[in-house]
Design an enzyme around this catalytic site. Sequence first.
Site, PDB file in Angstrom:
ATOM      1  N   LYS A  79       0.811  -1.210  -0.116  1.00 52.01           N
ATOM      2  CA  LYS A  79      -0.035  -0.058  -0.127  1.00 52.01           C
ATOM      3  C   LYS A  79       0.871   1.208  -0.051  1.00 52.01           C
ATOM      4  O   LYS A  79       1.812   1.242   0.818  1.00 52.01           O
ATOM      5  CB  LYS A  79      -0.887  -0.073   1.228  1.00 52.01           C
ATOM      6  CG  LYS A  79      -1.836   1.118   1.207  1.00 52.01           C
ATOM      7  CD  LYS A  79      -2.864   0.592   2.363  1.00 52.01           C
ATOM      8  CE  LYS A  79      -3.937   1.972   2.482  1.00 52.01           C
ATOM      9  NZ  LYS A  79      -4.941   1.787   3.935  1.00 52.01           N
ATOM     10  N   SER A 154      -9.809   1.742   2.899  1.00 51.87           N
ATOM     11  CA  SER A 154      -8.797   2.326   1.756  1.00 51.87           C
ATOM     12  C   SER A 154      -7.737   1.647   1.076  1.00 51.87           C
ATOM     13  O   SER A 154      -7.485   2.216   0.005  1.00 51.87           O
ATOM     14  CB  SER A 154      -8.196   3.685   2.744  1.00 51.87           C
ATOM     15  OG  SER A 154      -7.299   2.991   3.546  1.00 51.87           O
ATOM     16  N   SER A 178     -10.038  -0.626   7.007  1.00 49.12           N
ATOM     17  CA  SER A 178      -9.323  -0.285   5.570  1.00 49.12           C
ATOM     18  C   SER A 178      -8.568  -1.700   5.288  1.00 49.12           C
ATOM     19  O   SER A 178      -8.295  -1.673   3.754  1.00 49.12           O
ATOM     20  CB  SER A 178      -8.401   0.709   5.536  1.00 49.12           C
ATOM     21  OG  SER A 178      -9.198   1.847   5.171  1.00 49.12           O
TER      22      SER A 178
HETATM   23  N1  GLN Z   1     -13.679   3.964   6.039  1.00 55.81           N
HETATM   24  C1  GLN Z   1     -12.850   4.312   7.194  1.00 55.81           C
HETATM   25  C2  GLN Z   1     -12.410   5.791   7.059  1.00 55.81           C
HETATM   26  O1  GLN Z   1     -12.766   6.421   6.168  1.00 55.81           O
HETATM   27  C3  GLN Z   1     -11.665   3.588   7.443  1.00 55.81           C
HETATM   28  C4  GLN Z   1     -10.234   3.917   6.942  1.00 55.81           C
HETATM   29  C5  GLN Z   1      -8.992   3.390   7.201  1.00 55.81           C
HETATM   30  O2  GLN Z   1      -9.269   2.132   7.828  1.00 55.81           O
HETATM   31  N2  GLN Z   1      -7.898   3.568   7.123  1.00 55.81           N
HETATM   32  O3  GLN Z   1     -11.873   6.567   7.717  1.00 55.81           O
END
Ligand code: GLN
Length: 490
Positions: A79, A154, A178
């Site tokens: 990532k 994400s 994410s």
């Molecule tokens: N969807 C969540 C957010 O928008 C989680 C994001 C994540 O785990 N980085 O913050």
Amino acid sequence: MRLYEKPAHVLHDMLVNKEITSVELTEDVLARIDEVEGDVKAYLTITRDEALAQAKAVDEKIAKGEKISFLEGIPGAIKDNICTKGVKTTCASKILENFVPPYDATVMTKLKAENPVILGKLNMDEFAMGGSTENSAYHPTCNPWNTECVPGGSSGGSAASVAAGTAIWSLGSDTGGSIRQPASFCGVVGLKPTYGRVSRYGLVAYGSSLDQIGPVTRDVTDCANILNIIAGHDDMDSTSSVAEVPDFTKALVEDVKGLKIGLPKEYFVKGMDPEVEKAIRMAIEKYKEMGAEIVDITLPHTDYAISAYYLIAPAEAATNLQRYDGVSYGERVEGEDLVAMMTNTRTEKFGEEVKRRIVIGNYALSAGYYDAYYLKAMKVRTLVAEDYAKAFEQVDVILAPVAPTTAFKIGEMAGDPLQMYLQDACTVPLNLAGLPGISIPCGMSSKGMPIGMQLIGKALDEETIIRAAYTYEQSQEYHTKMPQLGGNNE
Ligand code: GLN
């Protein structure tokens, strides 16, 4: 069957038995990238030449009769918020468009000691803020099962690449779901370790008290093996746990007899897609058949977790993102004085969602509002953690959905941040409590989209969720399925 379709543990055995070479394997995965990356768009950077050179070096080692480690010679990707020395790390943001870290994240140092083949860096929501990868400043990633749908986020690139066969394994990060939600949307395995299990040194910070790096893989066996490599205390991350790291592959046993699995009624929310609920209920029946004991439990503060998360995570993000000021890191947009320069830089180079969260976070932390918002959210965080602690007096693992729906269409929710936040109801609570969770495939919708289930464990007890996940996985075949790219699977 092409090589890119196989999990790392099978490919490892093939390398050891000299049935294939790492160059053949790497070339096959690179060919797959050539075939489908135009549809999936999981990558931000592809390091083709370096990958082939790494593969060649591993083959020379094997030819000399030297032993190889689990990931040695197996192509994977990272990532783009994990610092990779000499390779661009953009966090899918324009503000880091040309940032090349002068150092490796600890997980990279640990990985590199194993000599894997690194294919490149994967797309994500900008600074990991989002659940669809639509917030990438470069391009959205598409779900390999239906390219009109999001891969989740994400870590959308991490899940989509593994599902599409454009990487055999990947690393993602999870602040509020994410790793688990994209794994669920793409039909792969994703594990968020206990907070502190894996060093965050070199992970570009979003919500520092919530962030964890974890593996995204084809199956639970690969997941346990990669967790073995990246876990452990690190002097460079004071929040990393000093607890001993077990050999997680010892948990790869098919045995859930007598295991107490809790079902939290609050996670089976109204508005959940009936097909998702059905798949989870069938998995529960399967566990019963295999000898597990199902226990109804309650986690009464679950409803407040999203509100608390969307104050705490932005508050931490607002603080963490102060460093992108046009001076110390990243891009600069000039202005007539210092304030104008900083304003121009941040206005032009941050995306809308990032700016939204910086504003929310600063508001929640500002004098006069701190007690009403941030402090209250921190109290809720304690209550959520206490709910789990009480539940774990009764059960060994908790089983829940990952997301209320399967992958949604690109653009469907992009204009409605609140609806997007509500998608995280089943994933954020355990980040607030620091607990480990794994997402594994447990079904397919009538439209051919993967459904995942979540197993949540006690702090530092990844072993039990790995065992429960492995036992279920071995009882069915979802983990062996790959999408037919190029068309819709309906
Ligand atoms: N969807 C969540 C957010 O928008 C989680 C994001 C994540 O785990 N980085 O913050």
